[in-house]
Design a protein around this motif. Structure first.
Motif, PDB file in Angstrom:
ATOM      1  N   ASP A 189       0.823  -1.217   0.000  1.00  0.00           N
ATOM      2  CA  ASP A 189       0.000   0.000   0.000  1.00  0.00           C
ATOM      3  C   ASP A 189       0.850   1.256   0.000  1.00  0.00           C
ATOM      4  N   LEU A 190       2.182   1.112   0.025  1.00  0.00           N
ATOM      5  CA  LEU A 190       3.084   2.250   0.006  1.00  0.00           C
ATOM      6  C   LEU A 190       3.851   2.270  -1.307  1.00  0.00           C
ATOM      7  N   THR A 191       4.342   3.426  -1.698  1.00  0.00           N
ATOM      8  CA  THR A 191       5.183   3.541  -2.895  1.00  0.00           C
ATOM      9  C   THR A 191       6.618   3.165  -2.533  1.00  0.00           C
ATOM     10  N   LYS A 211       3.866  -9.730  -3.472  1.00  0.00           N
ATOM     11  CA  LYS A 211       3.663 -11.153  -3.201  1.00  0.00           C
ATOM     12  C   LYS A 211       2.904 -11.849  -4.323  1.00  0.00           C
ATOM     13  N   ASP A 212       2.980 -11.283  -5.523  1.00  0.00           N
ATOM     14  CA  ASP A 212       2.345 -11.885  -6.700  1.00  0.00           C
ATOM     15  C   ASP A 212       2.998 -11.276  -7.940  1.00  0.00           C
ATOM     16  N   PRO A 213       3.587 -12.096  -8.831  1.00  0.00           N
ATOM     17  CA  PRO A 213       4.275 -11.539  -9.997  1.00  0.00           C
ATOM     18  C   PRO A 213       3.332 -11.089 -11.116  1.00  0.00           C
ATOM     19  N   LYS A 214       2.017 -11.352 -10.974  1.00  0.00           N
ATOM     20  CA  LYS A 214       1.106 -11.056 -12.083  1.00  0.00           C
ATOM     21  C   LYS A 214       0.959  -9.562 -12.348  1.00  0.00           C
ATOM     22  N   TYR A 215       1.410  -8.719 -11.410  1.00  0.00           N
ATOM     23  CA  TYR A 215       1.277  -7.277 -11.602  1.00  0.00           C
ATOM     24  C   TYR A 215       2.464  -6.687 -12.361  1.00  0.00           C
ATOM     25  N   PRO A 240       4.309   1.570  -7.261  1.00  0.00           N
ATOM     26  CA  PRO A 240       3.275   2.344  -6.567  1.00  0.00           C
ATOM     27  C   PRO A 240       2.180   1.437  -6.019  1.00  0.00           C
ATOM     28  N   PRO A 241       1.287   1.975  -5.160  1.00  0.00           N
ATOM     29  CA  PRO A 241       0.081   1.215  -4.803  1.00  0.00           C
ATOM     30  C   PRO A 241      -0.698   0.895  -6.079  1.00  0.00           C
ATOM     31  N   LEU A 242      -1.223  -0.315  -6.195  1.00  0.00           N
ATOM     32  CA  LEU A 242      -1.828  -0.762  -7.437  1.00  0.00           C
ATOM     33  C   LEU A 242      -3.339  -0.922  -7.324  1.00  0.00           C
ATOM     34  N   LYS A 244      -5.673  -3.422  -7.969  1.00  0.00           N
ATOM     35  CA  LYS A 244      -5.568  -4.849  -8.207  1.00  0.00           C
ATOM     36  C   LYS A 244      -6.740  -5.427  -8.979  1.00  0.00           C
ATOM     37  N   SER A 245      -7.733  -4.583  -9.251  1.00  0.00           N
ATOM     38  CA  SER A 245      -8.841  -5.020 -10.105  1.00  0.00           C
ATOM     39  C   SER A 245      -8.524  -4.833 -11.575  1.00  0.00           C
ATOM     40  N   ALA A 246      -7.454  -4.054 -11.857  1.00  0.00           N
ATOM     41  CA  ALA A 246      -7.092  -3.796 -13.250  1.00  0.00           C
ATOM     42  C   ALA A 246      -6.344  -4.987 -13.817  1.00  0.00           C
ATOM     43  N   PRO A 247      -6.420  -5.218 -15.152  1.00  0.00           N
ATOM     44  CA  PRO A 247      -5.714  -6.336 -15.761  1.00  0.00           C
ATOM     45  C   PRO A 247      -4.208  -6.126 -15.756  1.00  0.00           C
TER      46      PRO A 247
END
Length: 247
Positions: A189-191, A211-215, A240-242, A244-247
């Motif tokens: 949640d932090l940059t 904790k997930d490489p998909k981003y 940055p904070p992402l 996570k609903s975006a593809p």
């Protein structure tokens, strides 16, 4: 320190700053509890979010934070001069200055000294003091007072108290800058900014933060990279904070 057989009492030292470097100018600082507690209680609590979603029978208990440690001490103030070890001449804060014998100060005076140290607002800092509790070399606790219960159990014929049972709860206090240094936050949640080193891979760096490489594709776009498969050493990558609903 080796055990010398000498009684060591709990001491409370007052400070004017949260870094515990400026000692409060009190008549007596530190003070020593007149009678050591027979026991003390430490409380550790992890705060969890257990709110259930609509239509769910149960939910995972998600971590919200770790609450500051609490320390609870129970001890007495006594003016009867009947408790062994209470009137030791080493206890300069709670006894009368007598040449031939040590007698406890009136309980009201003992209580005032204690309250001035741990509870009453200081005119210098406009709040109660920051405190350090010591019990020999084995226990040290930086804290502030969070709760105090006083139970008056014995009285003089005049109505003045002769004995008070005290139950004091102290909350662990760590200065903000020290807290940040201890936590070394890596929250998604932090940059975060990372400098690419030889052999680094963007997918692994992404996993380290989120904790997930998909981003990894979102990170590549956020840094205007044409590809995430090869990144050059020396490049600064912003995480940055992402959404996570975006593809």
């Amino acid at each position: 320190m080796k055990n010398s057989g000498q009684l060591v009492k709990v001491s409370i030292e007052a400070f004017d700053n949260e870094d515990f470097t400026i000692k409060t100018k009190l008549e007596t600082n530190p003070i020593f509890l007149p009678v050591n507690p027979e026991s003390f209680t430490q409380n550790f609590k992890v705060e969890l979010n257990e709110q259930k979603g609509q239509g769910n029978q149960s939910t995972n208990a998600n971590y919200k934070g770790t609450k500051p440690e609490e320390l609870k001490l129970e001890f007495i103030f006594d003016g009867t001069n009947t408790i062994q070890g209470y009137n030791s001449k080493l206890d300069k804060n709670f006894i009368q200055d007598q040449s031939f014998e040590a007698k406890p100060k009136p309980v009201k005076e003992q209580l005032k000294l204690f309250m001035d140290t741990v509870y009453n607002m200081s005119g210098e800092i406009h709040r109660p003091h920051f405190l350090k509790l010591h019990w020999g070399d084995g226990f040290k606790f930086t804290c502030i007072l969070s709760n105090l219960d006083l139970n008056y159990t014995l009285f003089e014929p005049s109505g003045d108290p002769l004995r008070i049972k005290a139950s004091a709860t102290f909350l662990n206090y760590v200065a903000q800058k020290e807290r940040v240094a201890r936590e070394k936050k890596r929250s998604p949640d932090l940059t975060h900014v990372r400098l690419v080193k030889s052999g680094d891979r963007l997918d692994l760096m992404t996993f380290d933060i989120y904790k997930d490489p998909k981003y990894v594709t979102q990170i590549a776009r956020a840094n205007n990279l044409s590809t995430f498969r090869k990144i050059n050493p020396g490049l600064e990558i912003v995480f940055p904070p992402l959404d996570k609903s975006a593809p």
